[in-house]
Structures are given as structure tokens and as C-alpha cells.
Design an enzyme around this catalytic site. Structure first.
Site, mmCIF file in Angstrom:
data_model
loop_
_atom_site.group_PDB
_atom_site.id
_atom_site.type_symbol
_atom_site.label_atom_id
_atom_site.label_comp_id
_atom_site.label_asym_id
_atom_site.label_seq_id
_atom_site.Cartn_x
_atom_site.Cartn_y
_atom_site.Cartn_z
ATOM 1 N N ASP A 179 0.839 -1.275 0.028
ATOM 2 C CA ASP A 179 0.027 0.057 -0.322
ATOM 3 C C ASP A 179 0.647 1.243 -0.070
ATOM 4 O O ASP A 179 2.077 0.973 0.007
ATOM 5 C CB ASP A 179 -0.849 0.143 1.179
ATOM 6 C CG ASP A 179 -2.434 0.655 0.758
ATOM 7 O OD1 ASP A 179 -2.252 1.722 0.250
ATOM 8 O OD2 ASP A 179 -3.411 0.088 0.843
ATOM 9 N N HIS A 246 -2.662 2.830 -4.870
ATOM 10 C CA HIS A 246 -1.982 2.556 -3.531
ATOM 11 C C HIS A 246 -0.623 1.931 -3.950
ATOM 12 O O HIS A 246 -0.144 1.070 -3.212
ATOM 13 C CB HIS A 246 -2.943 1.344 -2.955
ATOM 14 C CG HIS A 246 -4.350 1.685 -2.368
ATOM 15 N ND1 HIS A 246 -4.476 2.479 -1.101
ATOM 16 C CD2 HIS A 246 -5.369 1.820 -2.917
ATOM 17 C CE1 HIS A 246 -5.609 2.746 -1.050
ATOM 18 N NE2 HIS A 246 -6.369 2.417 -2.000
ATOM 19 N N GLU A 309 -9.705 2.620 -5.767
ATOM 20 C CA GLU A 309 -9.268 3.770 -5.307
ATOM 21 C C GLU A 309 -8.209 4.374 -6.171
ATOM 22 O O GLU A 309 -7.341 5.175 -5.521
ATOM 23 C CB GLU A 309 -9.130 3.971 -3.634
ATOM 24 C CG GLU A 309 -10.197 3.653 -2.851
ATOM 25 C CD GLU A 309 -9.916 3.838 -1.254
ATOM 26 O OE1 GLU A 309 -10.727 4.366 -0.604
ATOM 27 O OE2 GLU A 309 -8.900 3.517 -0.890
ATOM 28 N N TRP A 375 -16.908 -4.017 -2.335
ATOM 29 C CA TRP A 375 -16.619 -3.425 -0.940
ATOM 30 C C TRP A 375 -17.240 -2.122 -0.837
ATOM 31 O O TRP A 375 -17.847 -1.493 0.133
ATOM 32 C CB TRP A 375 -14.987 -3.318 -0.674
ATOM 33 C CG TRP A 375 -14.383 -2.041 -1.658
ATOM 34 C CD1 TRP A 375 -14.278 -2.110 -2.950
ATOM 35 C CD2 TRP A 375 -14.337 -0.633 -1.217
ATOM 36 N NE1 TRP A 375 -13.454 -0.898 -3.308
ATOM 37 C CE2 TRP A 375 -13.687 -0.027 -2.363
ATOM 38 C CE3 TRP A 375 -14.549 0.000 -0.039
ATOM 39 C CZ2 TRP A 375 -13.309 1.377 -2.065
ATOM 40 C CZ3 TRP A 375 -14.069 1.407 0.094
ATOM 41 C CH2 TRP A 375 -13.328 1.974 -1.018
ATOM 42 N N TYR A 400 -16.525 -3.957 7.326
ATOM 43 C CA TYR A 400 -15.293 -3.287 7.788
ATOM 44 C C TYR A 400 -15.205 -3.144 9.222
ATOM 45 O O TYR A 400 -15.775 -2.518 9.974
ATOM 46 C CB TYR A 400 -15.278 -1.784 7.038
ATOM 47 C CG TYR A 400 -14.764 -2.022 5.569
ATOM 48 C CD1 TYR A 400 -14.985 -3.061 5.028
ATOM 49 C CD2 TYR A 400 -14.133 -1.036 5.177
ATOM 50 C CE1 TYR A 400 -14.542 -3.225 3.573
ATOM 51 C CE2 TYR A 400 -13.365 -0.894 3.834
ATOM 52 C CZ TYR A 400 -13.682 -2.101 3.113
ATOM 53 O OH TYR A 400 -13.097 -2.391 1.772
ATOM 54 N N TRP A 450 -8.769 -3.191 8.204
ATOM 55 C CA TRP A 450 -7.811 -2.247 7.690
ATOM 56 C C TRP A 450 -7.205 -1.584 9.089
ATOM 57 O O TRP A 450 -7.694 -1.396 10.116
ATOM 58 C CB TRP A 450 -8.346 -1.101 6.858
ATOM 59 C CG TRP A 450 -9.136 -1.720 5.754
ATOM 60 C CD1 TRP A 450 -10.378 -1.861 5.635
ATOM 61 C CD2 TRP A 450 -8.464 -2.121 4.829
ATOM 62 N NE1 TRP A 450 -10.652 -2.216 4.361
ATOM 63 C CE2 TRP A 450 -9.622 -2.494 3.663
ATOM 64 C CE3 TRP A 450 -7.283 -1.799 4.172
ATOM 65 C CZ2 TRP A 450 -8.998 -2.772 2.468
ATOM 66 C CZ3 TRP A 450 -6.959 -2.564 2.791
ATOM 67 C CH2 TRP A 450 -7.932 -2.841 1.697
ATOM 68 N N GLU A 452 -4.888 1.184 9.661
ATOM 69 C CA GLU A 452 -4.684 2.543 10.097
ATOM 70 C C GLU A 452 -4.379 2.716 11.328
ATOM 71 O O GLU A 452 -3.705 3.453 11.973
ATOM 72 C CB GLU A 452 -5.304 3.436 9.284
ATOM 73 C CG GLU A 452 -5.253 3.825 7.738
ATOM 74 C CD GLU A 452 -6.104 2.780 6.918
ATOM 75 O OE1 GLU A 452 -6.603 1.694 7.715
ATOM 76 O OE2 GLU A 452 -6.418 3.108 5.831
HETATM 77 C C1 ACM Z 1 -11.113 -0.600 0.244
HETATM 78 O O1 ACM Z 1 -11.425 -0.249 1.194
HETATM 79 N N1 ACM Z 1 -10.198 0.619 -0.602
HETATM 80 C C2 ACM Z 1 -11.082 -1.631 -0.494
#
Ligand code: ACM
Length: 740
Positions: A179, A246, A309, A375, A400, A450, A452
């Protein structure tokens, strides 16, 4: 004890497809033989024994062979056991237990179910109720994604995730390895990917010491170790190499792969970035060489190419990309992305892999063989399945796991749109809108973690559980058998299992939250107690002592006189589901609010963020709207108040907002570093204001006391920090009203 009542409800998660209870029970102890009838059945027998030892403390001996007439537990591979590859049959009789399956993976799931059925009675005897379970999963893709790019986990931690997955009968581990913020997979041919792309310098606020570099990657040996460990738990690892967006860490390592010719840093910011791979032939050679090194490490069918994205600004602005598009006869950037994905698909299929990507790969058209991971809602999945593509449902709205799960102030950092356990449980992967003849394209379902906001593994575990237990039931149990209340009744039994196995989980859904309202009579409050999951059985104390199963039961809102220190917990079978956190209520309660107790003025994009403190250890956490630093206190009691004291924290402002930049609403500053402003309502008169300094105090906080002139009213207050103070950001920690 013939006919002993079965412990109701059946303590198994995910709930099996078919269960037939019979009478009696099978009692076991360390002398009970555990046998595997052929070598392929051994791993399941061993796993059962390992789990039974951990949670029940019984040391079972596992041997080859069949059980005798005297009885025991037998694990068998049997082609007639079930019709389904991942299914199993479990027959428990008073003297004999037989777990059978066509394949070792089904047998493994049978072992897990048998283990979950163990209970220890009042006499200390370990028993399993007599029954017949015939079980198989609803979906073949029962997935969990872990982002190891934003924050890494150790190999041991990843193995813990795999263990946890296998106990929930999940079978697909999607590993997000590349990423903008880090390249985490060793590629021997391109060492700078990990040397340069594997390291970022975290942002800190000006004036605080620089943070140490955040570096790391997984070697080929480590990856083989993870993949082999996963295989032993019947989990396939699907790697993700995210393209064409990404890509900032890769471009930081090899700027010639990028579009602009400039060398960006490995990003230390979150959000949607602009760096894309270019579309030159040498870049495709690079992408293929990277895939060529990754493919042998991951023996599964699927290879995830990302595709999400990829904002097209750089492609649009680049003369060479535009020239290439003309040369290829490609009309627009969506079609260019489609062409890009087609090339990847061709490469992957010629190397025996199936391409899977996020739903943006639908844009501009996608190869017939591609599988889509939906998603951005379920719509991409519906469209893709309608066109005949296979689909995995993984909508951010429901699955998520970086979204927080309750409104508790004890939630760790994350995205505070709340995705509670009930919402994960209620998710239906096969949309009613999908034509019946397309439904078989829904391979299954996946939740995504995710990272972060998960710099430590305990944060990852908090995000995963108990929501993965709900996911497991969505993925495994027949839709008609799903039952939220039944799930809630089975969930408390899972918690001691997690603890015995050292698996961390979120306590917040099991906490009791208290809210208090003043009454007309000074010194008196009405207390309301709630539990996010709606469990009955709340018990409480008012003197700060630990509540027990014999403490007063909560029957509805009650009146108390302050000062009190309230502690409450849900009790199930005499055991508290979560710690009873003290809540002090006294005369100052009405005159002070933390950020968690306030609303955001506009709530455009609220996050729950950590401060800039030590790299390890505890840090303060703030609810803040990154588009509008403004907190609202509805009906603040201003009568007799002479001073407003604001404690503020300072955090890095590390967000790339791409197209959302225009939504940012920072009020203009009047003085050099902006002002703290408190107004009566967000559009009302300013009650008090003070210039802000350049930096916080040494502890990372700032306390400002603002005198206000007499007011006799209850007021809605808005607290705002003006000015664009990026790369740092003031955030409210607490506001306190002091009398004149
Ligand atoms: C994503 O949440 N960008 C797949």
C-alpha cells in the site's frame, strides 16, 4: 445419567446446519481413548485433544486405530460421511463418539464442533450431549482480510489470527501486503521495494521529537511459514498486490514506475492517495516480475490485484500516459484501467491463477474470468454476478472491522461509524435483487480489518472479535437457521474459550454503560443502565465496589443521591461478561464533558484518533471531525459560570483527502496560530476566545481558561479551533465550566 438435559442453547458457533438431539451424554476423562482410523484423520484428532486440554484441562491420549466396543472417540475419513467437501458428521452416543468427513478439512471442523460441545458439570465431569450433527458450510469463501501494510503484525500474531479463524471455520485469509504506507513482501529482484518502500517516517506534530522510522516486511521464508501454518488449519492465503493505485511506497522505491517522474516519500498519511503506476512496458515487466515471485509463495487459486481507489488525476495530467492511450486507441482513463486489469488477468491466468480485485475493476469492463470483491456496498457484487462473474461480498457498510463496534468511550481508535455485532450478524451475502440463476456466483463473504488505526495487535484483536463470530455464522450457517437471539445466548460461552486460548476480543460490547440525568431535586440523579447487546442480567453497586452476581439487579431507571461511584456488569450464569468500569457522579458531573461525551458540530468525517505520544504505551484518544474541528455541547448549564476551561490535545493531521479536500471547513484565523473560540451555538455570538500558541506544552496538551461574562442561561456551546494548522491539529480533550 440417562436423559440428562442438554445444556441449552447448543454452545456451538457457527451454528451447525442440522442438529438432532438424543438422550444421554458421553462422559470423558484422561482415560478416554481418542483414535484416528487413518493417517489423514490424525490432525483433527490432535487438534481436538489440544483444544480439550487448553479449555477443559484434560490430557487425552491420541492413538492410531479404531475404538473398541468399550467406546471412545474416533475420527474417520469416510467418503459416505457427507456430500460436501468441507462437511462432517458427528455422532455422539453415551459410549461412543464418531467424527467423520470426506476430507481432512471437514474432519477438522468436526473436531472444533466436538470441542465446543464439551462442558464440565458441577461434579467436575466433562461431558458431551448425545446428538447427531450433519454439517457443511453455506459458502465456500469464508474470508477475513488483514492489512499488514499500514501496520504490520508479527508472524506469531498472524498465526494467532489464523488459529482464531480456524476455530470459527473460516477458510480464506486475504493478506493485504502492499500500500501507499508500506511495501511488506520481500521481492528479491527489486530489493528497494522493502529497503525503501518498507519504511515510513511517521508524522509528528512540530515541536515534538521525531518518531522512529516504521519499517518491516515479510521474507519469503516467513511467508512460506504463514502459508504452511494456514494450510494446516485448512485456510488458503490470498495475497494482495494493490495496483494501479495504492502504489506510493513502490513509486518511492522506484520512481520510474510512477507517472510524475518525482520521488514521493513512503506515505505517512491515511486516506486516498494519487500515486499510480504508469503504463509503460518496463512497468508491466516489473509488475509481472513481482507477481512471478509472489505466485510460488501462495499456492491458492486466487491472486488479488487490488484495483481500488485509483484516482486518475496523474494519468489525466500525464502527457506520456495520454500519448500511450492514443497509441492504444483507448478513449478514457476508466478504459485504461480496464486495459491494465486485462493485462494482469492474462498474466495471472497463464500462470494458473485467478484474478480477484476490488469492485472498481468493473469500471471500463473486466475480463470474463475475473472475480469481484464488492466493498463499496453490495451493488458492485450484484452488477458483477449479473454479468456472470464470481463475487465475494465484503461491503464497507457492514463488514469493515476498522469501524468501531459500540459508542463506548473505551473503544480504541478507529472509524466511528458504528458497525455493531448485530449488523455483521444480519448481513445477507446473497441480495434479494440478484436473479435466482445468478446467485451461485456469490462465492461467499469476507470481513476486512484495515489497520491505519491499529498500531498494536491488541487493537486488531479488539476489531476482530466478537464480530468474526458473527461473520462465521453469516458464512457458515444456513440462512434459515440464523437467529440473532440464539447467537447472543451462545456468545457468552465463547468468551472463556477466547480467554483460555489467549485470544483477545473487544470487551466494549459486553460492558454496561450508565447515563445520568439530574432531577429537579439537587443532589439527585436518575441512572439508566444499558448494554450494547441488550443482555439482561445487569447488576450494580453504588459505592465503588466490584458488583457480584448477588448485587442489586437493574430493573429500570432508578434514582440515586450523589456522590456515588457506580459500577455495573452483565451477569450470565453468575459470571460478569466484562469488567465493571467505575463511573463517578458528583456535583461536578454536570459541568464537565470529555470529547466522547460531546457531539461533532457537523460530523462530516469523524474519526477516533490517537495523540502523538510515545511510540509504545498508552496515548490519549480523541473524537475529532477532520473536516471541521468543532465540538458541540447541547444545553450546557452556564448559569453562574465565570470561566470555561478547555484542555486540548495536539495530533498530526495526516490525511490525504483527494476529492474531499473541498469539504474541509477550517474557520479563518485572526492571529498567527489561530484561536480557540467558544460560541453560543455554532452560528451564535462568541462567548469567549483566546489566541492559540504555536505548540502544546511538553506533555502534548494545552489548557486555556477563558473568562466569560455573566449569563443566566442554558446554552448550546460550540468549541472551535480556527485556522489551518496542518500538519498539526488541535483536538478537544475536555471542557469544564467553573463558577464565578
Ligand atoms: C478499500 O477499502 N479501499 C478496498
Amino acid at each position: 445419567m440417562a436423559g440428562a438435559a442438554i445444556a441449552a442453547p447448543l454452545p456451538v458457533v457457527p451454528l451447525p446446519a442440522q442438529v438432532e438431539l438424543s438422550s444421554g451424554r458421553f462422559v470423558l476423562d484422561a482415560r478416554t481413548p481418542v483414535r484416528y482410523a487413518d493417517p489423514q484423520a490424525r490432525a483433527a484428532a490432535d487438534e481436538f485433544a489440544r483444544l480439550a486440554k487448553t479449555t477443559q484441562g484434560v490430557a487425552l491420549v491420541v492413538d492410531a486405530g479404531r475404538t473398541s466396543r468399550a467406546g471412545g472417540i474416533e475420527f474417520r475419513i469416510d467418503p459416505d460421511a457427507t456430500a460436501e467437501a468441507e462437511g462432517y458428521s458427528l455422532i455422539v452416543k453415551p459410549h461412543h463418539v464418531v467424527v467423520s468427513a470426506r476430507e481432512p478439512r471437514g474432519l477438522f471442523y468436526g473436531a472444533v464442533t466436538l470441542w465446543q460441545l464439551l462442558s464440565t458439570d458441577a461434579d467436575g465431569r466433562i461431558a458431551v450431549p448425545a446428538l447427531h450433527i450433519q454439517d457443511a458450510p453455506r459458502f465456500t469463501w469464508r474470508g477475513l482480510m488483514l492489512d499488514s501494510a499500514r501496520h504490520m503484525q508479527t508472524v506469531d500474531e498472524i498465526k494467532q489470527v489464523l488459529d482464531m479463524m480456524s476455530l470459527h471455520k473460516l477458510n480464506t485469509f486475504h493478506w493485504h501486503l502492499t500500500d501507499d504506507q508500506g511495501w511488506r513482501v520481500e521481492i528479491k529482484r527489486y530489493p528497494r521495494l522493502t529497503e525503501v518502500g518498507g519504511c515510513r517516517i511517521p508524522l509528528t506534530v512540530p515541536g515534538s521529537p521525531p518518531a522512529p522510522e516504521y519499517c518491516g516486511y515479510y521474507t519469503h521464508d516467513q511467508i512460506r511459514d504463514v502459508v504452511a501454518y494456514a494450510a494446516s488449519r485448512h485456510i488458503t492465503v490470498v495475497p494482495e498486490f494493490d495496483m494501479p493505485g495504492h502504489a506510493q511506497a513502490a513509486v518511492a522505491a522506484y520512481p520510474e514506475l510512477g507517472v510524475t517522474g518525482t520521488t514521493p516519500p513512503v506515505s505517512a498519511e491515511w486516506g486516498v492517495h494519487k500515486y499510480l503506476f504508469n503504463v509503460d512496458e518496463p512497468t508491466f515487466e516489473f509488475l509481472e516480475n513481482v507477481m512471478a515471485e509472489m505466485i510460488p509463495l501462495f499456492p491458492g487459486t486466487y491472486f488479488h490485484i487490488g484495483g481500488d481507489e485509483a484516482v486518475k488525476d496523474q494519468w489525466k495530467a500525464s502527457a506520456s500516459v495520454q500519448a500511450r492511450m492514443r497509441e492504444l486507441g483507448i478513449a478514457n482513463e476508466a478504459d485504461l484501467q480496464s486495459w491494465f486489469i486485462h493485462r494482469l488477468e492474462k498474466y495471472l491466468s497463464s500462470h494458473g491463477k485467478r484474478l480477484i480485485g476490488w469492485d472498481e475493476i468493473l469500471e471500463g469492463g473486466l475480463p470474463a474470468e475475473a472475480t469481484v470483491m464488492s466493498w463499496r456496498g453490495i451493488e458492485g457484487g450484484i452488477e458483477a454476478a449479473g454479468e456472470g462473474h464470481d463475487v465475494v461480498m465484503s461491503p464497507s457498510s457492514d463488514l469493515y472491522l476498522d469501524y468501531l463496534q459500540t459508542h463506548s468511550p473505551n473503544e480504541p481508535p478507529g472509524r466511528p461509524a458504528i458497525i455493531p455485532l448485530s449488523q455483521v450478524y444480519a448481513f445477507e451475502p446473497v441480495p434479494a435483487a440478484l436473479a435466482a440463476d445468478k446467485r451461485h456466483h456469490i462465492l461467499g463473504v469476507q470481513a476486512n480489518a484495515w489497520t491505519e488505526h491499529m498500531r498494536r495487535f491488541d487493537r486488531v484483536q479488539h476489531a476482530l472479535l466478537p464480530r468474526v463470530a458473527a461473520l462465521a455464522e453469516v458464512a457458515w450457517t444456513p440462512a434459515a437457521r440464523k437467529d440473532w437471539n440464539g447467537f447472543l445466548a451462545r456468545l457468552p460461552v465463547q468468551l472463556p474459550r477466547y480467554r483460555a486460548l489467549g485470544i483477545g476480543y473487544a470487551k466494549t460490547p459486553f460492558e454496561v454503560r450508565s447515563s445520568v440525568m439530574p432531577t429537579a431535586q439537587t443532589g439527585q440523579v436518575v441512572v439508566t443502565l444499558t448494554n450494547a447487546l441488550g443482555y439482561d442480567g445487569i447488576r450494580y453497586t453504588l459505592d465503588g465496589s466490584e458488583p457480584g452476581a448477588d448485587s442489586p439487579a437493574y430493573a429500570g431507571p432508578f434514582t440515586a443521591r450523589w456522590p456515588v461511584t457506580l459500577r455495573a456488569a452483565v451477569f450470565v450464569d453468575g459470571v460478569a461478561l466484562a469488567p465493571a468500569i467505575p463511573h463517578r457522579i458528583d456535583a461536578t458531573t454536570w459541568f464537565s464533558r470529555s470529547d466522547e461525551e460531546l457531539e461533532m458540530c457537523t460530523g462530516a468525517l469523524m474519526l477516533r484518533l490517537e495523540d502523538d505520544g510515545p511510540v509504545t504505551g498508552e496515548r490519549a484518544i480523541f473524537n475529532a471531525d477532520i473536516f471541521n474541528p468543532c465540538w458541540s455541547w447541547k444545553s450546557a448549564p452556564l448559569a453562574g459560570i465565570g470561566e470555561i476551561v478547555v484542555r486540548a490535545g495536539r495530533i498530526p493531521y495526516n490525511f490525504q483527502l483527494a476529492g474531499d479536500e473541498k469539504s474541509r471547513r477550517f474557520q479563518p484565523a485572526v492571529t498567527e496560530h489561530g484561536e480557540l473560540k467558544v460560541s453560543a451555538g455554532c452560528d451564535g455570538p462568541v462567548l469567549a476566545s483566546a489566541p492559540l500558541p504555536a505548540n502544546a506544552d511538553a506533555d502534548g496538551f494545552l489548557t486555556l481558561a477563558l473568562p466569560i461574562t455573566a449569563t443566566t442561561q442554558t446554552q448550546d456551546l460550540c468549541v472551535v479551533f480556527t485556522g489551518d494548522t496542518r500538519p498539526a491539529y488541535w483536538v478537544l480533550d475536555r471542557i469544564t465550566l467553573l463558577p464565578r
